[in-house]
Design a protein around this motif. Structure first.
Motif, PDB file in Angstrom:
ATOM      1  N   ILE A  85       7.078  -7.066  -1.247  1.00  0.00           N
ATOM      2  CA  ILE A  85       7.055  -6.088  -0.138  1.00  0.00           C
ATOM      3  C   ILE A  85       6.161  -6.563   0.999  1.00  0.00           C
ATOM      4  O   ILE A  85       6.533  -6.468   2.174  1.00  0.00           O
ATOM      5  CB  ILE A  85       6.506  -4.724  -0.633  1.00  0.00           C
ATOM      6  CG1 ILE A  85       7.439  -4.084  -1.659  1.00  0.00           C
ATOM      7  CG2 ILE A  85       6.322  -3.762   0.516  1.00  0.00           C
ATOM      8  CD1 ILE A  85       6.836  -2.831  -2.282  1.00  0.00           C
ATOM      9  N   GLU A 130      -0.858  -2.507  -7.866  1.00  0.00           N
ATOM     10  CA  GLU A 130       0.569  -2.190  -7.936  1.00  0.00           C
ATOM     11  C   GLU A 130       1.402  -3.196  -7.159  1.00  0.00           C
ATOM     12  O   GLU A 130       2.477  -3.571  -7.600  1.00  0.00           O
ATOM     13  CB  GLU A 130       0.816  -0.777  -7.429  1.00  0.00           C
ATOM     14  CG  GLU A 130       0.224   0.257  -8.389  1.00  0.00           C
ATOM     15  CD  GLU A 130       0.583   1.682  -8.049  1.00  0.00           C
ATOM     16  OE1 GLU A 130       1.159   1.911  -6.972  1.00  0.00           O
ATOM     17  OE2 GLU A 130       0.271   2.556  -8.865  1.00  0.00           O
ATOM     18  N   ILE A 153       0.966   2.922   3.744  1.00  0.00           N
ATOM     19  CA  ILE A 153       2.031   3.925   3.912  1.00  0.00           C
ATOM     20  C   ILE A 153       1.721   5.235   3.187  1.00  0.00           C
ATOM     21  O   ILE A 153       2.266   6.282   3.524  1.00  0.00           O
ATOM     22  CB  ILE A 153       3.393   3.345   3.473  1.00  0.00           C
ATOM     23  CG1 ILE A 153       4.555   4.135   4.064  1.00  0.00           C
ATOM     24  CG2 ILE A 153       3.524   3.266   1.979  1.00  0.00           C
ATOM     25  CD1 ILE A 153       5.256   3.404   5.134  1.00  0.00           C
ATOM     26  N   HIS A 206      -6.735   4.685   6.567  1.00  0.00           N
ATOM     27  CA  HIS A 206      -6.624   3.785   5.404  1.00  0.00           C
ATOM     28  C   HIS A 206      -5.702   2.615   5.750  1.00  0.00           C
ATOM     29  O   HIS A 206      -4.533   2.795   6.040  1.00  0.00           O
ATOM     30  CB  HIS A 206      -6.045   4.593   4.226  1.00  0.00           C
ATOM     31  CG  HIS A 206      -5.845   3.819   2.961  1.00  0.00           C
ATOM     32  ND1 HIS A 206      -5.359   4.417   1.814  1.00  0.00           N
ATOM     33  CD2 HIS A 206      -6.046   2.518   2.637  1.00  0.00           C
ATOM     34  CE1 HIS A 206      -5.279   3.522   0.841  1.00  0.00           C
ATOM     35  NE2 HIS A 206      -5.677   2.353   1.327  1.00  0.00           N
ATOM     36  N   PHE A 253      -2.602  -3.808   8.444  1.00  0.00           N
ATOM     37  CA  PHE A 253      -1.642  -2.752   8.772  1.00  0.00           C
ATOM     38  C   PHE A 253      -1.986  -1.488   8.005  1.00  0.00           C
ATOM     39  O   PHE A 253      -2.756  -1.521   7.036  1.00  0.00           O
ATOM     40  CB  PHE A 253      -0.202  -3.204   8.473  1.00  0.00           C
ATOM     41  CG  PHE A 253       0.034  -3.657   7.059  1.00  0.00           C
ATOM     42  CD1 PHE A 253      -0.246  -4.957   6.665  1.00  0.00           C
ATOM     43  CD2 PHE A 253       0.529  -2.765   6.108  1.00  0.00           C
ATOM     44  CE1 PHE A 253      -0.047  -5.365   5.345  1.00  0.00           C
ATOM     45  CE2 PHE A 253       0.753  -3.172   4.800  1.00  0.00           C
ATOM     46  CZ  PHE A 253       0.467  -4.478   4.419  1.00  0.00           C
ATOM     47  N   MET A 254      -1.384  -0.382   8.438  1.00  0.00           N
ATOM     48  CA  MET A 254      -1.705   0.907   7.832  1.00  0.00           C
ATOM     49  C   MET A 254      -1.031   1.049   6.475  1.00  0.00           C
ATOM     50  O   MET A 254       0.134   0.663   6.306  1.00  0.00           O
ATOM     51  CB  MET A 254      -1.243   2.071   8.737  1.00  0.00           C
ATOM     52  CG  MET A 254      -1.800   2.053  10.145  1.00  0.00           C
ATOM     53  SD  MET A 254      -3.575   1.751  10.247  1.00  0.00           S
ATOM     54  CE  MET A 254      -4.214   3.154   9.323  1.00  0.00           C
TER      55      MET A 254
HETATM   56  P1  5GP Z   1      -2.665  -1.292  -5.023  1.00  0.00           P
HETATM   57  O1  5GP Z   1      -2.526  -0.098  -5.917  1.00  0.00           O
HETATM   58  O2  5GP Z   1      -1.730  -2.407  -5.395  1.00  0.00           O
HETATM   59  O3  5GP Z   1      -4.093  -1.744  -4.840  1.00  0.00           O
HETATM   60  O4  5GP Z   1      -2.254  -0.760  -3.596  1.00  0.00           O
HETATM   61  C1  5GP Z   1      -1.027  -0.967  -2.993  1.00  0.00           C
HETATM   62  C2  5GP Z   1      -1.015  -0.160  -1.736  1.00  0.00           C
HETATM   63  O5  5GP Z   1       0.110  -0.532  -0.978  1.00  0.00           O
HETATM   64  C3  5GP Z   1      -0.899   1.353  -2.004  1.00  0.00           C
HETATM   65  O6  5GP Z   1      -2.017   2.016  -1.432  1.00  0.00           O
HETATM   66  C4  5GP Z   1       0.407   1.733  -1.333  1.00  0.00           C
HETATM   67  O7  5GP Z   1       0.346   2.974  -0.676  1.00  0.00           O
HETATM   68  C5  5GP Z   1       0.635   0.601  -0.339  1.00  0.00           C
HETATM   69  N1  5GP Z   1       2.038   0.317  -0.092  1.00  0.00           N
HETATM   70  C6  5GP Z   1       3.005   0.178  -1.028  1.00  0.00           C
HETATM   71  N2  5GP Z   1       4.186  -0.107  -0.427  1.00  0.00           N
HETATM   72  C7  5GP Z   1       3.940  -0.155   0.911  1.00  0.00           C
HETATM   73  C8  5GP Z   1       4.764  -0.414   2.043  1.00  0.00           C
HETATM   74  O8  5GP Z   1       5.966  -0.656   1.960  1.00  0.00           O
HETATM   75  N3  5GP Z   1       4.165  -0.377   3.262  1.00  0.00           N
HETATM   76  C9  5GP Z   1       2.827  -0.115   3.403  1.00  0.00           C
HETATM   77  N4  5GP Z   1       2.342  -0.105   4.638  1.00  0.00           N
HETATM   78  N5  5GP Z   1       2.015   0.120   2.348  1.00  0.00           N
HETATM   79  C10 5GP Z   1       2.573   0.106   1.115  1.00  0.00           C
END
Ligand code: 5GP
Ligand code: ZN
Length: 143
Positions: free
Chosen positions: A8, A97, A34, A41, A31-32
């Motif tokens: 992604i 994630e 989502i 954040h 970037f922000m």
């Molecule tokens: P992790 O849990 O892996 O540390 O955090 C992954 C972060 O990526 C989460 O806070 C989630 O909201 C963000 N995220 C997941 N998919 C996307 C996306 O398609 N675009 C953006 N901007 N953030 C994403």
């Protein structure tokens, strides 16, 4: 550029899926998030694909550190929160994630229902100094 076809965040870097960009340079992009935990954040990522701290190139990481200082200050100036969290999860067991290295930059105000917390009772028993020395030795030998 090292990329991962279905990642992604690599797709965001390539512009294949949209994002609200804060800044970018040759090495990193901010970037922000989502699903923001709080207003402001955002995420800082390397443009090349690295899974996490275990495989990242150290020069890339050094550059990320410089830009992290910029981004953290910018978020702080923009929202004037009580504090700003910088967090990295390495591996699913740590809560990662998206398997592309990213550093969360999250404005936080006192009393927020999220954040890095120790359990209330974590100071009940201090560690044994001999055990700590052994553990430190184990880590120092594990390159
Ligand atoms: P992790 O849990 O892996 O540390 O955090 C992954 C972060 O990526 C989460 O806070 C989630 O909201 C963000 N995220 C997941 N998919 C996307 C996306 O398609 N675009 C953006 N901007 N953030 C994403
Ligand atoms: Zn990627």
């Amino acid at each position: 550029m090292t990329t991962s076809e279905d990642c992604i965040f690599c797709k965001i870097v390539r512009g294949e899926i949209p994002s609200a960009k804060v800044f970018e340079d040759d090495v990193v992009m901010a970037f922000m998030d989502i699903y923001p935990l709080n207003t402001g954040h955002c995420l800082l990522i390397p443009k090349d694909h690295y899974t996490n701290m275990f495989d990242v190139d150290k020069d890339v990481l050094a550059h990320m550190a410089r830009r992290l200082a910029d981004l953290t200050r910018m978020v702080n100036n923009a929202f004037d929160p009580d504090g700003v969290l910088n967090t990295i999860a390495n591996g699913s067991g740590a809560g990662q994630e998206v398997p592309h290295l990213h550093i969360h930059v999250i404005p936080r105000n006192r009393g927020a229902n999220f954040g890095f917390r120790f359990p209330d009772d974590y100071r009940e028993e201090m560690a044994n100094p001999d055990e700590l020395a052994q553990i430190a030795k184990k880590i120092s030998k594990a390159s």
